[in-house]
Design a protein around this motif. Structure first.
Motif, PDB file in Angstrom:
ATOM      1  N   VAL A   1      33.957 -76.459  -8.423  1.00 13.14           N
ATOM      2  CA  VAL A   1      33.205 -76.232  -9.501  1.00 13.14           C
ATOM      3  C   VAL A   1      32.048 -77.384  -9.760  1.00 13.14           C
ATOM      4  N   ILE A   2      32.262 -78.388  -9.468  1.00 11.93           N
ATOM      5  CA  ILE A   2      30.998 -79.287  -9.595  1.00 11.93           C
ATOM      6  C   ILE A   2      30.063 -78.986  -8.597  1.00 11.93           C
ATOM      7  N   SER A   3      30.398 -78.666  -7.381  1.00 15.31           N
ATOM      8  CA  SER A   3      29.226 -78.244  -6.342  1.00 15.31           C
ATOM      9  C   SER A   3      28.699 -76.998  -6.732  1.00 15.31           C
ATOM     10  N   ASN A   4      29.284 -75.948  -7.292  1.00 14.17           N
ATOM     11  CA  ASN A   4      28.834 -74.574  -7.677  1.00 14.17           C
ATOM     12  C   ASN A   4      27.874 -74.808  -8.783  1.00 14.17           C
ATOM     13  N   ASN A   5      28.153 -75.664  -9.662  1.00 11.29           N
ATOM     14  CA  ASN A   5      27.397 -76.043 -10.871  1.00 11.29           C
ATOM     15  C   ASN A   5      26.516 -77.261 -10.919  1.00 11.29           C
ATOM     16  N   PRO A   6      25.564 -77.287  -9.992  1.00  4.61           N
ATOM     17  CA  PRO A   6      24.792 -78.660  -9.960  1.00  4.61           C
ATOM     18  C   PRO A   6      23.886 -79.081 -11.011  1.00  4.61           C
ATOM     19  N   ASP A   7      23.572 -78.027 -11.731  1.00  3.45           N
ATOM     20  CA  ASP A   7      22.788 -78.318 -13.063  1.00  3.45           C
ATOM     21  C   ASP A   7      23.680 -78.594 -14.157  1.00  3.45           C
ATOM     22  N   THR A   8      25.024 -78.505 -14.222  1.00  2.71           N
ATOM     23  CA  THR A   8      25.948 -78.805 -15.190  1.00  2.71           C
ATOM     24  C   THR A   8      26.416 -80.005 -15.272  1.00  2.71           C
ATOM     25  N   LEU A   9      26.490 -80.846 -16.462  1.00  5.78           N
ATOM     26  CA  LEU A   9      27.009 -82.003 -16.417  1.00  5.78           C
ATOM     27  C   LEU A   9      28.739 -82.176 -16.579  1.00  5.78           C
ATOM     28  N   PHE A  10      29.428 -82.700 -15.719  1.00  4.82           N
ATOM     29  CA  PHE A  10      31.062 -82.676 -15.960  1.00  4.82           C
ATOM     30  C   PHE A  10      31.302 -84.055 -16.348  1.00  4.82           C
ATOM     31  N   ILE A  11      32.062 -84.162 -17.470  1.00  8.26           N
ATOM     32  CA  ILE A  11      32.650 -85.457 -18.034  1.00  8.26           C
ATOM     33  C   ILE A  11      34.198 -85.300 -17.490  1.00  8.26           C
ATOM     34  N   ILE A  12      34.504 -86.118 -16.777  1.00  7.36           N
ATOM     35  CA  ILE A  12      35.833 -86.054 -16.024  1.00  7.36           C
ATOM     36  C   ILE A  12      36.875 -87.265 -16.575  1.00  7.36           C
ATOM     37  N   ASP A  13      37.749 -87.100 -17.474  1.00 11.07           N
ATOM     38  CA  ASP A  13      38.549 -88.533 -17.768  1.00 11.07           C
ATOM     39  C   ASP A  13      39.588 -88.553 -16.995  1.00 11.07           C
ATOM     40  N   GLN A  14      39.572 -89.487 -15.983  1.00 11.57           N
ATOM     41  CA  GLN A  14      40.978 -89.685 -15.208  1.00 11.57           C
ATOM     42  C   GLN A  14      41.609 -91.195 -15.803  1.00 11.57           C
ATOM     43  N   SER A  15      41.860 -91.233 -16.907  1.00 13.76           N
ATOM     44  CA  SER A  15      42.583 -92.323 -17.583  1.00 13.76           C
ATOM     45  C   SER A  15      43.795 -92.479 -16.921  1.00 13.76           C
ATOM     46  N   TYR A  16      44.495 -91.319 -16.659  1.00 20.09           N
ATOM     47  CA  TYR A  16      45.745 -91.254 -16.417  1.00 20.09           C
ATOM     48  C   TYR A  16      46.006 -91.314 -14.755  1.00 20.09           C
ATOM     49  N   SER A  17      45.200 -91.451 -14.116  1.00 17.68           N
ATOM     50  CA  SER A  17      45.113 -91.244 -12.554  1.00 17.68           C
ATOM     51  C   SER A  17      46.307 -92.013 -11.910  1.00 17.68           C
ATOM     52  N   HIS A  18      46.541 -93.015 -12.422  1.00 19.43           N
ATOM     53  CA  HIS A  18      47.515 -93.765 -11.664  1.00 19.43           C
ATOM     54  C   HIS A  18      48.924 -93.443 -12.229  1.00 19.43           C
ATOM     55  N   TYR A  19      48.927 -92.358 -12.938  1.00 27.99           N
ATOM     56  CA  TYR A  19      50.421 -91.782 -13.306  1.00 27.99           C
ATOM     57  C   TYR A  19      50.972 -90.424 -12.579  1.00 27.99           C
ATOM     58  N   THR A  20      50.004 -90.158 -11.529  1.00 31.24           N
ATOM     59  CA  THR A  20      50.100 -88.780 -10.737  1.00 31.24           C
ATOM     60  C   THR A  20      50.185 -89.069  -9.214  1.00 31.24           C
ATOM     61  N   LEU A  21      50.766 -88.053  -8.637  1.00 34.31           N
ATOM     62  CA  LEU A  21      50.756 -88.352  -7.311  1.00 34.31           C
ATOM     63  C   LEU A  21      49.441 -87.456  -6.653  1.00 34.31           C
ATOM     64  N   LYS A  22      49.214 -86.419  -7.640  1.00 31.86           N
ATOM     65  CA  LYS A  22      48.203 -85.711  -7.020  1.00 31.86           C
ATOM     66  C   LYS A  22      46.822 -86.464  -6.921  1.00 31.86           C
ATOM     67  N   ARG A  23      46.077 -85.836  -5.894  1.00 33.60           N
ATOM     68  CA  ARG A  23      44.805 -86.190  -5.657  1.00 33.60           C
ATOM     69  C   ARG A  23      43.911 -85.849  -6.788  1.00 33.60           C
ATOM     70  N   THR A  24      43.090 -87.122  -6.970  1.00 33.80           N
ATOM     71  CA  THR A  24      42.117 -86.832  -8.064  1.00 33.80           C
ATOM     72  C   THR A  24      40.679 -87.541  -7.341  1.00 33.80           C
ATOM     73  N   LEU A  25      39.465 -87.348  -8.249  1.00 32.99           N
ATOM     74  CA  LEU A  25      38.411 -87.687  -7.702  1.00 32.99           C
ATOM     75  C   LEU A  25      38.408 -89.144  -7.335  1.00 32.99           C
ATOM     76  N   GLN A  26      37.313 -89.967  -6.284  1.00 32.42           N
ATOM     77  CA  GLN A  26      37.449 -91.089  -6.147  1.00 32.42           C
ATOM     78  C   GLN A  26      35.871 -91.492  -6.752  1.00 32.42           C
ATOM     79  N   PRO A  27      35.918 -93.050  -6.996  1.00 33.18           N
ATOM     80  CA  PRO A  27      34.697 -93.206  -7.705  1.00 33.18           C
ATOM     81  C   PRO A  27      33.322 -93.123  -6.477  1.00 33.18           C
TER      82      PRO A  27
END
Length: 337
Positions: free
Chosen positions: A151-177
């Motif tokens: 969805v980020i790639s398909n909307n290059p002119d849209t700004l995405f704010i993604i809050d990964q404050s809890y990324s250390h509490y899941t085993l699922k893959r999340t975005l990397q810096p």
């Protein structure tokens, strides 16, 4: 929103078990406490106007340039700065979620549109921003990494704010810096508060392209991060191995707790993290909360003020097995009344 968050421990004197925050409450902070006690003379001088030393340290640890990192007074300061910077855009917010996204956007007069899900086929415009929490608060669910990337790639002119404050509490893959710095349309929020269990110190940071970080920095006020918080951040990064979260164990325990709560006749929702959103069959979460505090010294999160939720909803974050069993026993007592 000033009132209505979880972890409202300040209201009560007798809480012994705190399930109301999404943080694991059992880190050993003894070395941090000793270190900060030696740094107390720093409070007699101003801190760095901008916490550049901590930004450089985070950049080294995450493998990005320091110009792509901005440290803030908790992730909440970042949320309000972002809302201020992009107030002219239409703000799309995936609900239910952390109330501060909507509150910050409303404060700066933005138009707000509610989303119920995010898919790769979604199309937004160049005057849009999209906010979502991943893992989400209060549901604990994770939007799949491939969906997020698409969805980020398909909307290059849209700004995405993604809050990964809890990324250390899941085993699922999340975005990397590094993924976010390569994209020109992503602001990634992280929280040292959650990673290290230090909510009282208020430390968060944003990772993004140089252009977006430069824009955010132009709006921040000086001295927003105090000297002790900066010192704590430097210490925690140096000793991060001592603060590892056993995510697999927490997620397994959340599954066990969820099954036992379901057996009591309380509905639970799917989760990919340590959080568990629940719904009472009747009565209301506010009354349950006060009962648990008064009778068992247990604090939960009344989740009724999340958009789209009801007075019957409450949220917990699993803690130790012993504490979780005490919570279940207390809920069983409530359900038998």
């Amino acid at each position: 929103m000033i009132h209505g968050h979880g972890d409202d421990l300040y209201k009560y004197k007798n809480v012994e078990m705190n399930f109301s925050t999404n943080i694991f409450n059992h880190f050993d902070h003894s070395r941090l406490f000793a270190y900060l006690s030696e740094k107390l003379p720093l409070i007699t001088s101003y801190p760095e106007p901008a916490p550049a030393s901590l930004e450089r340290a985070i950049a080294r640890q995450t493998g990005v340039e320091a110009d792509c990192i901005m440290v803030t007074n908790g992730a909440t300061e970042a949320i309000y700065l972002i809302a201020q910077c992009f107030s002219g855009k239409t703000q799309h917010i995936l609900q239910p979620t952390f109330a501060e996204y909507g509150d910050a956007c409303s404060m700066y007069g933005s138009r707000i549109h509610t989303l119920s899900k995010i898919t790769p086929s979604d199309r937004f415009g160049n005057n849009d921003t999209v906010w979502f929490c991943n893992p989400n608060n209060p549901t604990g669910t994770v939007t799949d990494h491939d969906v997020v990337s698409a969805v980020i790639s398909n909307n290059p002119d849209t700004l995405f704010i993604i809050d990964q404050s809890y990324s250390h509490y899941t085993l699922k893959r999340t975005l990397q810096p590094r993924e976010c710095t390569r994209q020109g349309n992503v602001l990634l929020l992280n929280s040292m508060t959650k990673d290290f269990g230090i909510p009282g110190l208020r430390l968060g940071f944003v990772t993004a392209s140089r252009r977006l970080i430069s824009l955010l920095r132009s709006h921040r006020m000086p001295w927003s991060v105090n000297s002790l918080a900066i010192c704590a951040g430097m210490f925690l990064l140096k000793h991060h191995e001592d603060y590892s979260i056993d995510t697999a164990a927490l997620c397994s325990e959340r599954e066990r707790v969820g099954r036992l709560i379901e057996e009591l006749g309380i509905m639970t929702y799917p989760s990919d993290s340590n959080m568990l959103l629940c719904r009472l069959p009747e009565s209301d979460a506010a009354t349950l909360k006060e009962f648990l505090v008064a009778s068992h010294s247990i604090l939960i999160r009344d989740a009724s003020n999340f958009e789209t939720l009801t007075p019957q909803h409450f949220r917990i974050a699993v803690q130790t097995r012993e504490e979780n069993d005490k919570l279940i026993k207390s809920l069983e007592e409530w359900m038998k009344q």
